[in-house]
Design a protein around this motif. Structure first.
Motif, PDB file in Angstrom:
ATOM      1  N   SER A 177      35.371 -10.696  78.710  1.00 15.62           N
ATOM      2  CA  SER A 177      36.658 -10.105  79.569  1.00 15.62           C
ATOM      3  C   SER A 177      37.880 -10.295  79.924  1.00 15.62           C
ATOM      4  O   SER A 177      39.027  -9.828  79.872  1.00 15.62           O
ATOM      5  N   THR A 207      42.017 -10.512  79.089  1.00 19.13           N
ATOM      6  CA  THR A 207      42.937 -10.037  79.255  1.00 19.13           C
ATOM      7  C   THR A 207      43.908 -10.204  77.559  1.00 19.13           C
ATOM      8  O   THR A 207      44.097 -11.487  77.265  1.00 19.13           O
ATOM      9  N   MET A 208      45.036  -9.390  77.304  1.00 20.64           N
ATOM     10  CA  MET A 208      45.567  -9.338  76.515  1.00 20.64           C
ATOM     11  C   MET A 208      46.562 -11.147  76.501  1.00 20.64           C
ATOM     12  O   MET A 208      46.351 -11.756  75.769  1.00 20.64           O
ATOM     13  N   SER A 244      45.822 -13.550  78.616  1.00 20.19           N
ATOM     14  CA  SER A 244      45.280 -14.268  78.626  1.00 20.19           C
ATOM     15  C   SER A 244      44.593 -15.183  77.049  1.00 20.19           C
ATOM     16  O   SER A 244      44.562 -16.249  76.714  1.00 20.19           O
ATOM     17  N   HIS A 248      37.788  -6.169  74.241  1.00 17.88           N
ATOM     18  CA  HIS A 248      38.608  -4.690  74.207  1.00 17.88           C
ATOM     19  C   HIS A 248      39.684  -4.924  72.329  1.00 17.88           C
ATOM     20  O   HIS A 248      39.864  -5.498  72.559  1.00 17.88           O
ATOM     21  N   VAL A 305      43.016  -5.624  72.214  1.00 21.04           N
ATOM     22  CA  VAL A 305      42.983  -7.270  72.406  1.00 21.04           C
ATOM     23  C   VAL A 305      42.779  -8.084  71.391  1.00 21.04           C
ATOM     24  O   VAL A 305      43.252  -9.186  71.098  1.00 21.04           O
TER      25      VAL A 305
END
Length: 290
Positions: A49, A51-52, A54, A85, A88
């Motif tokens: 999960s 994010t870009m 992180s 994703h 990402v």
């Protein structure tokens, strides 16, 4: 479990590498108390999960290091890779090529090192049982196609080794003594291979096969005559990209270094092709252990 063992196979960080890793971890504020210098390869395994920001760095205000920089000179493990994703995952393409990442924000621009060993793990389909029989997998073909499409072609073109891990049989699971090599034994072989590569590149800016640009690898260090025949055939047929050929060469050189050979043979190149494509090339694993 296999991914977590990889840092133990890598040589200890050099003084310069330790300083680079320590600087990144210091900026991120995650240096362990009482241990001001990181001397072992780092290991980072973000959740799917993530994010870009992180993963590659960023955030509000002054950009902060992401997982690609926190795993610099170490291992970045993405479990359940197809659950990340797609945008990402595709953000990894640039640091995989350049070895660094540049994050621009209103508060400033930050250039961070990001040279890491990337390991992806994914199921063959959403339910994880594809290939074990038609009555076991519950996924529709369209679902499987969408699931696998999250790992884009350009990203997979940067993956050197693709290994299918078969289910463990009951007899293997219950067997107490498998005769497998210990981590320390393999680590010594990896260290010797790294030393061979470092000696070969002593008069250059590089130390490992992964750092050498493709053009330099093709023109300055040659494989045995005729060793590239099958790779060149794949290139002509469009089955192998120019980037893929360079990466096959790097893996072939690594196989030769592990086996203490002066330069790659046709078997080394064919084995590298097998590891990349999954297509049998008649290669035999020789001289580098199990």
């Amino acid at each position: 479990m296999l991914a977590e063992r990889l840092p133990g196979l890598l040589p200890e960080l050099s003084r310069q590498e330790s300083l680079e890793v320590t600087a990144v971890h210091s900026v991120a504020g995650i240096l362990p108390p009482g241990h001001p210098l990181v001397d072992m390869p780092p290991y980072c395994a973000p959740h799917h999960s993530a994010t870009m920001a992180s993963l590659v760095g960023g955030g509000n205000g002054l950009p902060r290091p992401g997982a690609v920089s926190l795993s610099h000179n170490g291992v970045l493990f993405l479990d359940e890779a197809a659950e990340f994703h797609s945008s990402v995952l595709d953000a990894l393409r640039q640091p995989l090529e350049s070895g660094h990442v540049v994050i621009a924000r209103a508060a400033g621009i930050l250039r961070m090192p990001a040279r890491f060993l990337m390991v992806l793990a994914a199921n063959p389909c959403p339910c994880g049982r594809h290939g074990r029989g038609e009555d076991i997998c519950e996924c529709r073909p369209s679902s499987i196609k969408r699931y696998r499409a999250r790992l884009s072609g350009p990203l997979m073109d940067r993956v050197d080794l693709r290994v299918t891990v078969e289910p463990v049989a009951r007899a293997e699971l219950l067997q107490l003594h498998t005769g497998a090599e210990k981590t320390a034994t393999v680590a010594e072989r990896v260290k010797a291979a790294r030393e061979r590569a470092a000696a070969r590149y002593a008069e250059t800016p590089w130390r490992t096969n992964s750092e050498v640009p493709g053009h330099e690898l093709r023109t300055r260090w040659h494989v045995q005559p005729g060793a590239l025949r099958k790779a060149e055939e794949d290139l002509d047929r469009g089955l192998l990209t120019a980037r893929g050929l360079d990466r096959v060469l790097r893996v072939a050189w690594t196989l030769a270094d592990l086996a203490a050979r002066d330069r790659p043979s046709a078997n080394d190149v064919n084995w590298a092709l097998e590891l990349r494509t999954g297509v049998r090339r008649g290669a035999v694993l020789e001289g580098i252990g199990t």
